[in-house]
Write a protein that holds these residues in place. Sequence first.
Motif, short mmCIF file in Angstrom:
data_model
loop_
_atom_site.label_atom_id
_atom_site.label_comp_id
_atom_site.label_asym_id
_atom_site.label_seq_id
_atom_site.Cartn_x
_atom_site.Cartn_y
_atom_site.Cartn_z
N GLY A 144 0.82 -1.21 0.00
CA GLY A 144 0.00 0.00 0.00
C GLY A 144 0.85 1.26 0.00
N ARG A 145 2.10 1.13 0.41
CA ARG A 145 3.04 2.26 0.38
C ARG A 145 4.12 2.06 -0.68
N ASN A 146 4.39 0.83 -0.99
CA ASN A 146 5.46 0.47 -1.92
C ASN A 146 4.80 -0.27 -3.09
N ILE A 147 4.08 0.47 -3.93
CA ILE A 147 3.21 -0.14 -4.94
C ILE A 147 4.01 -1.04 -5.88
N PRO A 148 3.66 -2.32 -5.97
CA PRO A 148 4.41 -3.22 -6.85
C PRO A 148 4.04 -3.00 -8.32
N ALA A 149 5.04 -2.93 -9.16
CA ALA A 149 4.79 -2.69 -10.59
C ALA A 149 4.00 -3.81 -11.23
N ASP A 150 4.10 -5.03 -10.67
CA ASP A 150 3.41 -6.17 -11.27
C ASP A 150 2.05 -6.44 -10.62
N MET A 151 1.65 -5.61 -9.66
CA MET A 151 0.33 -5.74 -9.02
C MET A 151 -0.21 -4.36 -8.66
N VAL A 152 -0.28 -3.48 -9.63
CA VAL A 152 -0.74 -2.12 -9.35
C VAL A 152 -2.14 -2.14 -8.75
N HIS A 153 -3.01 -2.96 -9.30
CA HIS A 153 -4.40 -3.03 -8.83
C HIS A 153 -4.45 -3.43 -7.35
N TYR A 154 -3.62 -4.37 -6.96
CA TYR A 154 -3.56 -4.82 -5.57
C TYR A 154 -3.03 -3.69 -4.68
N GLY A 155 -1.94 -3.06 -5.09
CA GLY A 155 -1.36 -1.98 -4.30
C GLY A 155 -2.34 -0.84 -4.07
N VAL A 156 -3.11 -0.50 -5.09
CA VAL A 156 -4.09 0.58 -4.95
C VAL A 156 -5.12 0.24 -3.88
N THR A 157 -5.60 -0.99 -3.85
CA THR A 157 -6.59 -1.35 -2.83
C THR A 157 -5.98 -1.33 -1.44
N LYS A 158 -4.71 -1.66 -1.32
CA LYS A 158 -4.08 -1.65 -0.01
C LYS A 158 -3.82 -0.23 0.48
N THR A 159 -3.53 0.69 -0.45
CA THR A 159 -3.44 2.11 -0.09
C THR A 159 -4.80 2.60 0.39
N ALA A 160 -5.84 2.17 -0.28
CA ALA A 160 -7.19 2.59 0.09
C ALA A 160 -7.54 2.12 1.50
N GLN A 161 -7.09 0.93 1.87
CA GLN A 161 -7.36 0.45 3.22
C GLN A 161 -6.69 1.33 4.28
N ILE A 162 -5.50 1.78 3.99
CA ILE A 162 -4.80 2.65 4.94
C ILE A 162 -5.58 3.96 5.10
N SER A 163 -6.05 4.51 4.00
CA SER A 163 -6.83 5.75 4.05
C SER A 163 -8.15 5.53 4.78
N LEU A 164 -8.79 4.40 4.51
CA LEU A 164 -10.05 4.08 5.17
C LEU A 164 -9.87 3.97 6.67
N SER A 165 -8.80 3.31 7.08
CA SER A 165 -8.52 3.15 8.49
C SER A 165 -8.31 4.49 9.18
N ARG A 166 -7.51 5.34 8.57
CA ARG A 166 -7.24 6.66 9.16
C ARG A 166 -8.52 7.50 9.22
N GLY A 167 -9.29 7.49 8.15
CA GLY A 167 -10.52 8.27 8.13
C GLY A 167 -11.54 7.80 9.15
N LEU A 168 -11.68 6.48 9.29
CA LEU A 168 -12.63 5.95 10.26
C LEU A 168 -12.16 6.25 11.68
N ALA A 169 -10.85 6.21 11.91
CA ALA A 169 -10.33 6.57 13.23
C ALA A 169 -10.71 8.00 13.60
N LYS A 170 -10.64 8.89 12.63
CA LYS A 170 -11.05 10.28 12.86
C LYS A 170 -12.55 10.37 13.14
#
Length: 264
Positions: A144-170
């Motif tokens: 989610g922070r180190n987006i893999p070139a061979d799994m961009v789609h996966y990395g994007v969803t993992k970045t989204a989870q980090i954002s979701l977690s932070r936003g829900l915490a707020k």
Amino acid sequence: MHIDLTGKTALVTASTGGIGYAIAHGLALTGAAVIINGRSDGSVQKALARLREAAPDATLTGVVADLGDAAGADTLLAGLPAVDILVNNAGIYGLVDFFETDDDTWETYWQTNVMSGVRLSRALVPAMVKSGWGRVVFISSESGRNIPADMVHYGVTKTAQISLSRGLAKRVAGSGVTVNSVLPGPTLSDGLAVMLEEQRAKTGKTLEAVAAEFVMAHRPTSLIQRAANVDEVANMVVYICSTQASATSGAALRVDGGVVDDIL
């Protein structure tokens, strides 16, 4: 430090194997009642039997549900007791080149990796807020922070989870409910073991040795220079679910072996 979650109920999604099972096992040993989830009755029953043997005094139940769509989330939530701890572990991954990743693949990953956690958190967190105590954990990834070139789609969803977690915490700030994401790096889970089996059989090396070579080939910035094991990831999750972790919320907690090359 003694972690005691007696009287708490934990739901761990996708917990019939790998990191999810290790988390369920760890939580069961703390005294929490644990709800196992998987996509087939066979996998759920097998995991329950294994966990009952490892934690004979634990209170365990299982729910069969595929969290890849809204209907699956509804199935899981139907008749579910009040949950104090929600571990959003359900997720899929796979190597697909960006230019060959079609809309259906993007949608499948988004629904499973992101929307499953959205749906369950939306349904279960209000009761935690009302009770004044709760723990929500999203199992993201260093990808989610180190987006893999061979799994961009996966990395994007993992970045989204980090954002979701932070936003829900707020959103639940000051309520007694904490929300965090945990970011594993390369981990010797069931999936990685299957992927490396051919190489292990060919070389005669141990699975751990082959996994270490894989890590250094694909994640050379690793500071531990090996794959983590599932219990090492689960230990972080169990701690962050504990009463002792009450001052940690909105954090992205790395269990990546130092793969992400920064100081934060």
